[in-house]
Design a protein around this motif. Structure first.
Motif, PDB file in Angstrom:
ATOM      1  N   PHE A 175       0.824  -1.206   0.000  1.00 21.19           N
ATOM      2  CA  PHE A 175       0.000   0.000   0.000  1.00 21.19           C
ATOM      3  C   PHE A 175       0.864   1.264   0.000  1.00 21.19           C
ATOM      4  O   PHE A 175       0.518   2.263  -0.620  1.00 21.19           O
ATOM      5  CB  PHE A 175      -0.948   0.003   1.198  1.00 21.19           C
ATOM      6  N   GLU A 219       2.141   1.644  -3.473  1.00 27.75           N
ATOM      7  CA  GLU A 219       1.030   2.074  -4.316  1.00 27.75           C
ATOM      8  C   GLU A 219       0.808   3.580  -4.199  1.00 27.75           C
ATOM      9  O   GLU A 219       0.701   4.288  -5.209  1.00 27.75           O
ATOM     10  CB  GLU A 219      -0.240   1.317  -3.905  1.00 27.75           C
ATOM     11  N   ASN A 220       0.737   4.089  -2.975  1.00 29.11           N
ATOM     12  CA  ASN A 220       0.479   5.508  -2.760  1.00 29.11           C
ATOM     13  C   ASN A 220       1.652   6.378  -3.200  1.00 29.11           C
ATOM     14  O   ASN A 220       1.448   7.476  -3.736  1.00 29.11           O
ATOM     15  CB  ASN A 220       0.143   5.765  -1.292  1.00 29.11           C
ATOM     16  N   ASN A 272      -2.221   8.135   3.830  1.00 36.98           N
ATOM     17  CA  ASN A 272      -3.045   7.373   2.883  1.00 36.98           C
ATOM     18  C   ASN A 272      -2.735   5.886   2.947  1.00 36.98           C
ATOM     19  O   ASN A 272      -3.622   5.048   2.763  1.00 36.98           O
ATOM     20  CB  ASN A 272      -2.829   7.901   1.464  1.00 36.98           C
ATOM     21  N   THR A 273      -1.478   5.566   3.232  1.00 39.66           N
ATOM     22  CA  THR A 273      -1.102   4.159   3.397  1.00 39.66           C
ATOM     23  C   THR A 273      -1.785   3.560   4.625  1.00 39.66           C
ATOM     24  O   THR A 273      -2.316   2.442   4.583  1.00 39.66           O
ATOM     25  CB  THR A 273       0.425   4.023   3.535  1.00 39.66           C
ATOM     26  N   THR A 283      -5.459   3.130   3.845  1.00 40.65           N
ATOM     27  CA  THR A 283      -5.654   1.982   2.956  1.00 40.65           C
ATOM     28  C   THR A 283      -5.512   0.685   3.738  1.00 40.65           C
ATOM     29  O   THR A 283      -6.280  -0.273   3.550  1.00 40.65           O
ATOM     30  CB  THR A 283      -4.629   2.004   1.805  1.00 40.65           C
ATOM     31  N   TYR A 284      -4.526   0.647   4.635  1.00 41.72           N
ATOM     32  CA  TYR A 284      -4.332  -0.551   5.452  1.00 41.72           C
ATOM     33  C   TYR A 284      -5.516  -0.774   6.387  1.00 41.72           C
ATOM     34  O   TYR A 284      -5.933  -1.920   6.615  1.00 41.72           O
ATOM     35  CB  TYR A 284      -3.042  -0.449   6.266  1.00 41.72           C
ATOM     36  N   GLY A 303      -8.567   0.044   5.758  1.00 38.51           N
ATOM     37  CA  GLY A 303      -9.602  -0.534   4.907  1.00 38.51           C
ATOM     38  C   GLY A 303      -9.345  -1.999   4.627  1.00 38.51           C
ATOM     39  O   GLY A 303     -10.279  -2.819   4.594  1.00 38.51           O
ATOM     40  N   TYR A 304      -8.074  -2.335   4.452  1.00 38.74           N
ATOM     41  CA  TYR A 304      -7.675  -3.730   4.225  1.00 38.74           C
ATOM     42  C   TYR A 304      -8.045  -4.602   5.428  1.00 38.74           C
ATOM     43  O   TYR A 304      -8.574  -5.719   5.266  1.00 38.74           O
ATOM     44  CB  TYR A 304      -6.168  -3.765   3.960  1.00 38.74           C
ATOM     45  N   GLY A 306      -9.674  10.538   3.587  1.00 36.89           N
ATOM     46  CA  GLY A 306      -9.451   9.105   3.485  1.00 36.89           C
ATOM     47  C   GLY A 306     -10.417   8.307   4.342  1.00 36.89           C
ATOM     48  O   GLY A 306     -10.958   7.277   3.919  1.00 36.89           O
ATOM     49  N   VAL A 341     -13.356   5.276   3.496  1.00 37.93           N
ATOM     50  CA  VAL A 341     -13.475   3.983   4.165  1.00 37.93           C
ATOM     51  C   VAL A 341     -14.877   3.807   4.744  1.00 37.93           C
ATOM     52  O   VAL A 341     -15.475   2.728   4.649  1.00 37.93           O
ATOM     53  CB  VAL A 341     -12.419   3.834   5.277  1.00 37.93           C
ATOM     54  N   LEU A 367     -11.308   5.430  -7.838  1.00 36.13           N
ATOM     55  CA  LEU A 367     -10.028   5.898  -7.298  1.00 36.13           C
ATOM     56  C   LEU A 367      -9.128   6.447  -8.399  1.00 36.13           C
ATOM     57  O   LEU A 367      -8.406   7.433  -8.197  1.00 36.13           O
ATOM     58  CB  LEU A 367      -9.328   4.766  -6.555  1.00 36.13           C
TER      59      LEU A 367
END
Length: 250
Positions: A17, A20-21, A66-67, A70-71, A73-74, A150, A154, A171
């Motif tokens: 992640f 990715e960001n 953002n990482t 995202t995590y 959300g994961y 962010g 979520v 996205l």
């Protein structure tokens, strides 16, 4: 994508992640530079040289936040709180429209509230230190603002089991709109605003005017809410035409 995420451990997921960001930031700068100047190494080098240490720091913090989001959300997905529909069906289109319109509405009102309350000086004023927006500005945000947007995303996924491909499409469009809105160059053709439906789409000029005059143009993806509440810049059409002509000359 989901099968890949299922096959890796949590530390690997976090690293993925982050990569990715970070890649999104780099690609945004590269693509915006290419769209503005063409494939020009000299201009790209100039862009890198003009980045300040403050901009690099804030952009790096945005990547980290953002990482983390995202995590989060994961983890929600791993625990079954977030669910995705993986079918290749009409839901890709329908869910994409729902996600775009929902986020556009919520972000418009939050953006408007921030500008009209004490939160502006505390949170959003940092972003508006740029009256002539540049691509890096998309990531130069107060950490609380990055976290808030962010988290909003979520929360939406927690209550709406969207199609996975619609999420990816949204996205992608989110980054594209952000990039175009901070390029300070109008790429769309001159007849763009003559088409009623297309006129609802927020352009680079639309967001540029917001940075020039903070009383107008609060929308992110569409001009609908600004038109409805009377906050669209009165000379938006004329400014669009001038920016388009200037872009052609350059």
């Amino acid at each position: 994508m989901l099968h890949f995420l299922e096959s890796i451990n949590r530390w690997e997921a976090f690293g993925f992640f982050w990569l990715e960001n970070a890649t999104i930031v780099l690609l945004t700068l590269l693509i915006s530079n290419w769209l503005t100047y063409g494939f020009c190494i000299k201009q790209l080098s100039k862009l890198v040289e003009t980045l300040t240490s403050k901009e690099v720091l804030l952009a790096s913090i945005s990547v980290i936040i953002n990482t983390l989001i995202t995590y989060a959300g994961y983890e929600c997905w791993k625990r079954g709180y977030i669910q995705f529909d993986e079918s290749i069906s009409y839901r890709i289109v329908i869910d994409s429209i729902i996600l775009i319109l929902t986020m556009d509405a919520v972000m418009f009102f939050l953006h408007y509230i921030v500008h009209r309350t004490f939160l502006y000086s505390i949170v959003h004023k940092l972003h508006h230190t740029y009256t002539n927006p540049q691509p890096i500005d998309l990531f130069v945000l107060h950490p609380f603002e990055t976290f808030s947007f962010g988290s909003l995303w979520v929360i939406l996924l927690l209550v709406f089991p969207a199609n996975l491909y619609a999420v990816i499409l949204y996205l992608t469009l989110n980054v594209i709109f952000g990039m175009l809105g901070h390029m300070n160059v109008e790429l769309f053709p001159a007849n763009w605003l003559r088409i009623p439906v297309v006129k609802l789409i927020a352009t680079a000029t639309f967001h540029y005017q917001h940075h020039q005059n903070e009383q107008y143009n609060f929308g992110f993806y569409t001009t609908f809410w600004d038109s409805l509440f009377g906050t669209i810049a009165p000379d938006y059409t004329e400014q669009f035409q001038r920016n388009r002509e200037q872009s052609i000359k350059e």
